[in-house]
Design a protein around this motif. Structure first.
Motif, PDB file in Angstrom:
ATOM      1  N   TRP A  61       0.804  -1.088   0.106  1.00 51.65           N
ATOM      2  CA  TRP A  61      -0.414  -0.400  -0.152  1.00 51.65           C
ATOM      3  C   TRP A  61       1.310   1.090  -0.252  1.00 51.65           C
ATOM      4  N   ARG A  62       0.667   2.367  -0.736  1.00 49.41           N
ATOM      5  CA  ARG A  62       1.486   3.356  -1.087  1.00 49.41           C
ATOM      6  C   ARG A  62       0.330   4.903  -0.585  1.00 49.41           C
ATOM      7  N   ARG A  63       0.739   5.773   0.382  1.00 46.39           N
ATOM      8  CA  ARG A  63       0.799   7.085   0.192  1.00 46.39           C
ATOM      9  C   ARG A  63       2.133   8.127   0.701  1.00 46.39           C
ATOM     10  N   ILE A  64       1.391   9.636  -0.326  1.00 42.52           N
ATOM     11  CA  ILE A  64       3.187  10.054   0.275  1.00 42.52           C
ATOM     12  C   ILE A  64       2.628  11.247   1.157  1.00 42.52           C
ATOM     13  N   ALA A  65       3.358  11.649   1.423  1.00 36.99           N
ATOM     14  CA  ALA A  65       3.444  12.148   2.963  1.00 36.99           C
ATOM     15  C   ALA A  65       3.574  13.504   2.716  1.00 36.99           C
ATOM     16  N   ASP A  66       3.408  14.589   3.667  1.00 37.36           N
ATOM     17  CA  ASP A  66       2.933  15.281   3.405  1.00 37.36           C
ATOM     18  C   ASP A  66       4.122  16.350   2.600  1.00 37.36           C
ATOM     19  N   SER A  67       5.196  15.354   3.545  1.00 41.03           N
ATOM     20  CA  SER A  67       7.074  16.313   3.245  1.00 41.03           C
ATOM     21  C   SER A  67       7.272  15.631   1.816  1.00 41.03           C
ATOM     22  N   GLY A  68       6.645  14.843   0.976  1.00 40.44           N
ATOM     23  CA  GLY A  68       6.777  14.576  -0.221  1.00 40.44           C
ATOM     24  C   GLY A  68       7.423  13.004   0.045  1.00 40.44           C
ATOM     25  N   ASN A  69       7.835  12.426   0.919  1.00 41.00           N
ATOM     26  CA  ASN A  69       8.096  11.175   1.221  1.00 41.00           C
ATOM     27  C   ASN A  69       7.413  10.266   0.849  1.00 41.00           C
ATOM     28  N   LYS A  70       7.666   9.095   0.055  1.00 41.49           N
ATOM     29  CA  LYS A  70       6.650   7.851  -0.334  1.00 41.49           C
ATOM     30  C   LYS A  70       7.086   7.276   0.657  1.00 41.49           C
ATOM     31  N   ASN A  71       5.671   7.074   1.864  1.00 48.69           N
ATOM     32  CA  ASN A  71       5.213   6.187   2.516  1.00 48.69           C
ATOM     33  C   ASN A  71       4.295   4.805   1.815  1.00 48.69           C
ATOM     34  N   TYR A  72       5.653   4.058   1.451  1.00 50.25           N
ATOM     35  CA  TYR A  72       5.139   2.537   1.789  1.00 50.25           C
ATOM     36  C   TYR A  72       4.680   0.903   2.646  1.00 50.25           C
TER      37      TYR A  72
END
Length: 137
Positions: A61-72
Protein backbone atom coordinates in the motif's frame (compact mmCIF):
# COMPACT_ATOMS: atom_id res chain seq x y z
CA UNK A 1 17.31 -8.85 25.85
CA UNK A 2 18.40 -11.78 23.75
CA UNK A 3 18.03 -12.12 20.02
CA UNK A 4 16.59 -13.35 17.75
CA UNK A 5 13.06 -12.11 18.52
CA UNK A 6 10.11 -13.69 16.71
CA UNK A 7 6.92 -11.94 15.62
CA UNK A 8 3.92 -12.45 13.35
CA UNK A 9 0.80 -10.85 11.96
CA UNK A 10 -2.58 -11.63 13.60
CA UNK A 11 -3.28 -14.70 11.49
CA UNK A 12 0.32 -15.96 11.55
CA UNK A 13 0.73 -16.19 7.77
CA UNK A 14 3.52 -13.57 7.84
CA UNK A 15 6.30 -14.08 10.34
CA UNK A 16 9.58 -12.36 11.07
CA UNK A 17 12.80 -12.97 12.93
CA UNK A 18 14.57 -9.86 14.23
CA UNK A 19 18.25 -10.66 14.78
CA UNK A 20 19.51 -7.34 16.19
CA UNK A 21 18.38 -4.49 18.42
CA UNK A 22 16.41 -1.84 16.49
CA UNK A 23 18.34 1.34 15.68
CA UNK A 24 15.53 3.30 17.33
CA UNK A 25 11.90 2.87 18.32
CA UNK A 26 9.61 5.77 17.51
CA UNK A 27 6.12 6.63 18.72
CA UNK A 28 4.51 8.81 16.05
CA UNK A 29 1.54 10.92 17.13
CA UNK A 30 0.63 12.35 13.69
CA UNK A 31 -2.99 12.12 12.60
CA UNK A 32 -2.13 9.61 9.84
CA UNK A 33 -0.48 7.25 12.36
CA UNK A 34 -3.47 7.62 14.67
CA UNK A 35 -5.64 6.44 11.78
CA UNK A 36 -3.20 3.64 10.93
CA UNK A 37 -3.02 2.26 14.44
CA UNK A 38 -6.57 3.15 15.53
CA UNK A 39 -4.78 4.31 18.68
CA UNK A 40 -3.29 7.56 20.00
CA UNK A 41 0.03 6.81 18.23
CA UNK A 42 1.86 4.24 16.12
CA UNK A 43 5.04 2.48 17.27
CA UNK A 44 7.75 1.82 14.70
CA UNK A 45 11.07 0.02 15.19
CA UNK A 46 13.67 1.12 12.66
CA UNK A 47 15.82 -1.85 11.64
CA UNK A 48 18.27 -2.58 8.84
CA UNK A 49 17.23 -4.97 6.09
CA UNK A 50 20.06 -7.33 6.95
CA UNK A 51 18.88 -7.61 10.57
CA UNK A 52 15.48 -9.14 9.78
CA UNK A 53 14.06 -12.16 7.99
CA UNK A 54 10.42 -12.07 6.84
CA UNK A 55 8.44 -15.01 5.51
CA UNK A 56 4.98 -15.14 3.99
CA UNK A 57 3.06 -13.30 1.29
CA UNK A 58 2.84 -9.52 1.58
CA UNK A 59 0.79 -6.90 -0.28
CA UNK A 60 1.81 -3.26 -0.80
CA UNK A 61 0.00 0.00 0.00
CA UNK A 62 1.35 3.48 -0.83
CA UNK A 63 0.86 7.09 0.18
CA UNK A 64 2.78 10.33 -0.20
CA UNK A 65 3.54 12.09 3.10
CA UNK A 66 3.03 15.85 3.54
CA UNK A 67 6.83 16.17 3.26
CA UNK A 68 6.72 14.55 -0.19
CA UNK A 69 8.38 11.36 1.05
CA UNK A 70 6.97 8.13 -0.29
CA UNK A 71 5.56 5.97 2.47
CA UNK A 72 5.01 2.40 1.33
CA UNK A 73 3.54 -0.26 3.61
CA UNK A 74 3.70 -4.02 3.35
CA UNK A 75 0.83 -5.91 4.95
CA UNK A 76 -0.62 -9.41 5.29
CA UNK A 77 -3.31 -9.89 2.62
CA UNK A 78 -5.26 -12.25 4.89
CA UNK A 79 -5.60 -10.37 8.19
CA UNK A 80 -4.59 -6.87 7.04
CA UNK A 81 -1.84 -6.33 9.65
CA UNK A 82 0.85 -3.94 8.49
CA UNK A 83 4.23 -5.57 8.94
CA UNK A 84 6.56 -2.76 7.86
CA UNK A 85 6.93 0.56 6.04
CA UNK A 86 9.73 1.74 3.76
CA UNK A 87 10.72 4.63 1.49
CA UNK A 88 11.75 3.36 -1.99
CA UNK A 89 13.54 6.65 -2.75
CA UNK A 90 16.12 6.09 0.00
CA UNK A 91 17.85 2.87 -1.13
CA UNK A 92 21.19 3.71 0.52
CA UNK A 93 19.45 4.26 3.85
CA UNK A 94 16.58 1.84 3.33
CA UNK A 95 15.34 0.69 6.70
CA UNK A 96 12.37 -1.45 7.48
CA UNK A 97 9.93 0.36 9.71
CA UNK A 98 8.76 -2.70 11.53
CA UNK A 99 5.35 -2.57 13.16
CA UNK A 100 5.16 -4.14 16.59
CA UNK A 101 3.17 -7.26 15.85
CA UNK A 102 3.24 -9.96 18.53
CA UNK A 103 6.95 -10.09 19.40
CA UNK A 104 8.28 -12.60 21.90
CA UNK A 105 9.49 -9.76 24.11
CA UNK A 106 7.49 -6.51 24.05
CA UNK A 107 10.39 -4.51 25.58
CA UNK A 108 12.03 -4.45 22.12
CA UNK A 109 9.28 -2.02 21.01
CA UNK A 110 9.45 0.45 23.91
CA UNK A 111 9.64 3.91 22.27
CA UNK A 112 12.70 6.06 22.94
CA UNK A 113 11.57 8.90 20.65
CA UNK A 114 8.15 10.58 20.29
CA UNK A 115 7.50 12.56 17.09
CA UNK A 116 4.66 14.77 15.89
CA UNK A 117 3.66 15.51 19.49
CA UNK A 118 2.05 18.70 18.11
CA UNK A 119 -0.78 16.39 16.95
CA UNK A 120 -0.90 14.05 19.96
CA UNK A 121 -4.08 13.34 21.86
CA UNK A 122 -4.43 15.88 24.71
CA UNK A 123 -5.02 13.21 27.34
CA UNK A 124 -1.80 11.27 26.57
CA UNK A 125 1.28 12.07 28.67
CA UNK A 126 4.63 11.44 26.95
CA UNK A 127 6.93 9.52 29.34
CA UNK A 128 9.82 11.42 30.92
CA UNK A 129 13.32 10.72 29.64
CA UNK A 130 12.51 10.20 25.95
CA UNK A 131 13.38 12.49 23.04
CA UNK A 132 10.41 14.58 21.90
CA UNK A 133 9.90 16.37 18.57
CA UNK A 134 7.02 18.70 17.73
CA UNK A 135 7.00 17.48 14.13
CA UNK A 136 9.30 15.25 12.02
CA UNK A 137 12.93 15.45 13.20
Amino acid sequence: MSYPVQGACQCGNVTYTLNQTPKMVIACHCIECQKLSTAPFSVTAVVSNEDIEITGELKEWRRIADSGNKNYAMFCPDCGNRVYHFNPDAPSTLKLKLKSSSPDDHKVFEPTVHVWVSEKQDWYEVPKGVKVFDKQP
